[in-house]
Every structure is written in C-alpha cells, then in structure tokens.
Design an enzyme around this catalytic site. Structure first.
Site, PDB file in Angstrom:
ATOM      1  N   GLU A  76      -6.590  -9.089  -5.770  1.00 22.65           N
ATOM      2  CA  GLU A  76      -6.716 -10.092  -6.833  1.00 22.65           C
ATOM      3  C   GLU A  76      -5.407 -10.831  -7.092  1.00 22.65           C
ATOM      4  O   GLU A  76      -5.223 -11.409  -8.162  1.00 22.65           O
ATOM      5  CB  GLU A  76      -7.218  -9.429  -8.126  1.00 22.65           C
ATOM      6  CG  GLU A  76      -8.612  -8.854  -8.044  1.00 22.65           C
ATOM      7  CD  GLU A  76      -9.718  -9.894  -7.801  1.00 22.65           C
ATOM      8  OE1 GLU A  76      -9.412 -11.097  -7.731  1.00 22.65           O
ATOM      9  OE2 GLU A  76     -10.867  -9.473  -7.644  1.00 22.65           O
ATOM     10  N   HIS A  95      -5.728  -6.597 -15.274  1.00 21.14           N
ATOM     11  CA  HIS A  95      -7.153  -6.738 -14.957  1.00 21.14           C
ATOM     12  C   HIS A  95      -7.755  -5.341 -14.897  1.00 21.14           C
ATOM     13  O   HIS A  95      -7.203  -4.450 -14.241  1.00 21.14           O
ATOM     14  CB  HIS A  95      -7.300  -7.441 -13.603  1.00 21.14           C
ATOM     15  CG  HIS A  95      -8.668  -7.370 -13.031  1.00 21.14           C
ATOM     16  ND1 HIS A  95      -9.799  -7.719 -13.729  1.00 21.14           N
ATOM     17  CD2 HIS A  95      -9.119  -6.983 -11.806  1.00 21.14           C
ATOM     18  CE1 HIS A  95     -10.865  -7.551 -12.962  1.00 21.14           C
ATOM     19  NE2 HIS A  95     -10.484  -7.095 -11.790  1.00 21.14           N
ATOM     20  N   HIS A  97     -11.712  -2.935 -15.084  1.00 19.99           N
ATOM     21  CA  HIS A  97     -13.171  -2.927 -14.998  1.00 19.99           C
ATOM     22  C   HIS A  97     -13.701  -2.020 -16.107  1.00 19.99           C
ATOM     23  O   HIS A  97     -14.625  -1.237 -15.882  1.00 19.99           O
ATOM     24  CB  HIS A  97     -13.636  -2.390 -13.656  1.00 19.99           C
ATOM     25  CG  HIS A  97     -13.242  -3.219 -12.475  1.00 19.99           C
ATOM     26  ND1 HIS A  97     -13.522  -2.849 -11.184  1.00 19.99           N
ATOM     27  CD2 HIS A  97     -12.605  -4.419 -12.382  1.00 19.99           C
ATOM     28  CE1 HIS A  97     -13.061  -3.774 -10.335  1.00 19.99           C
ATOM     29  NE2 HIS A  97     -12.484  -4.730 -11.051  1.00 19.99           N
TER      30      HIS A  97
END
Ligand code: 13P
Length: 193
Positions: A76, A95, A97
């Site tokens: 990413e 980032h 999840h």
C-alpha cells in the site's frame, strides 16, 4: 550537516505497528504504517507480521516510492505517498483492517459518529472512499479525495486510514475510529430493525 540517523524513527514505526497488533486493530501482517522524516518516508515492509517485525526491516522510500537501500515496502505504499504528498503537514499515516470499522466499510457510504467524544475528533461522520483494488493508484487517488483535510477515512470493503502530525496521533485515531464503529454497530442492534 550530516543526515540524522534514521534508527530512532525505525524504532518508532516498528513500535507503532506492534501497538496496532496488540490492540487488535490488525492481524498478522495486515495494515501498514508510514512516517515522514525530512525527504525520507519510513514504511513497514510487505508481508511481515507485527510480532516478527524488527526496526532494521523498516523500508525507506522517497515520495515517488523509490526504495532507498533495501527491502520491499508495503503493497500500500502508493496510498501512503499520495496522502503524504497531498498533506504537507501530515507526518504519519496508519492503515488498519480493524473489524468493526471494516464491517462498516463493507456496507455503508459513511460511518455515523454517534458519541460526543468521537465527534470532537471526526465530526459527525467518517467518509468511506469509493472502492478501488488494494495497492493501486486508483485507491490512492480515491483515498486522498475522501480524506480532504480530514483525519480519518474508511476504504470501501478494505479498512481504515488515519493521519497525524505524529505517529502516536495516527495510531490513537485508528483506535478511535474502531471505537466509533463499534459504538455505531452496537447502538444499531439495540435500536432494532
Ligand atoms: P502489506 O503487508 O503489503 O503492507 O499489506 C497489508 C495490507 O493491509 C494491504 O491492505
């Protein structure tokens, strides 16, 4: 003037990534962290679980994504460099999840922020960026557009992205996004259909 050693910043990025794992915001090697230090961007490597990560494995890239030295940056890296280029005051990008927020990102166009404390950080809602495949420039562009001048977004069917002037701030906000999503989903259950 000699270039300052990046070693302390490698340690900071490693600790931040481990913190995400210890707080249940990522599993194994999901999610990624970056920190801008002058012209360099320190970013977690691709595919190394948080519990194995060592400071020497942090990858140094430039703002075009070119690797300085060795290692393979997070898949990413495009979204990280795109956000850092678009927001000069931002130094850290996180980032995750994390599960409640990702559940919302799979089903709604934005996350309503219900509780007063959350609204201090995010206002009334956290937008969900339009869907694009992971690791693409398309995802990076859509993330930058959704983020605007904000501090957090969700990535459709994917996860959470937060920014900060410091890594601690970006990690803190990632935890607060997850809390807001959890509260939203709990209150929805209790309100009934
Ligand atoms: P990396 O291991 O390449 O950072 O990928 C993890 C991830 O979360 C992709 O969205």
């Amino acid at each position: 003037m000699p270039t300052p050693s990046l070693r302390p910043f490698r340690v900071k990025v490693t600790k931040a990534y481990r913190t995400l794992g210890e707080r249940g915001l990522i599993t194994h090697s999901s999610g990624n962290v970056s920190l801008r230090v002058g012209e360099a961007i320190l970013i977690t490597p691709t595919g190394i679980p948080y519990y194995f990560l060592r400071p020497a494995q942090i990858v140094v890239i430039d703002k075009e994504g070119g690797v300085r030295g060795f290692g393979r940056p997070s898949s990413e890296w495009r979204v990280h460099v795109a956000v850092l280029r678009a927001r000069p005051e931002v130094r850290a990008v996180v980032h995750t999840h994390s599960p409640y927020a990702t559940a919302v990102a799979c089903s709604l166009p934005s996350l309503p922020v219900l509780h007063d404390e959350g609204r201090i950080f995010f206002g009334g809602e956290i937008p969900v960026a339009e869907h694009a495949p992971p690791g693409t420039w398309e995802l990076a562009q859509r993330a930058v557009a959704a983020l605007g001048k904000g501090r957090a977004i969700l990535l459709s069917r994917h996860g959470v992205l937060t920014v900060g002037k410091t890594l601690d701030e970006a990690v803190f906000l990632a935890e607060k996004v997850e809390e807001a999503a959890q509260l939203f989903l709990l209150s929805r259950d209790w309100r009934g259909p």
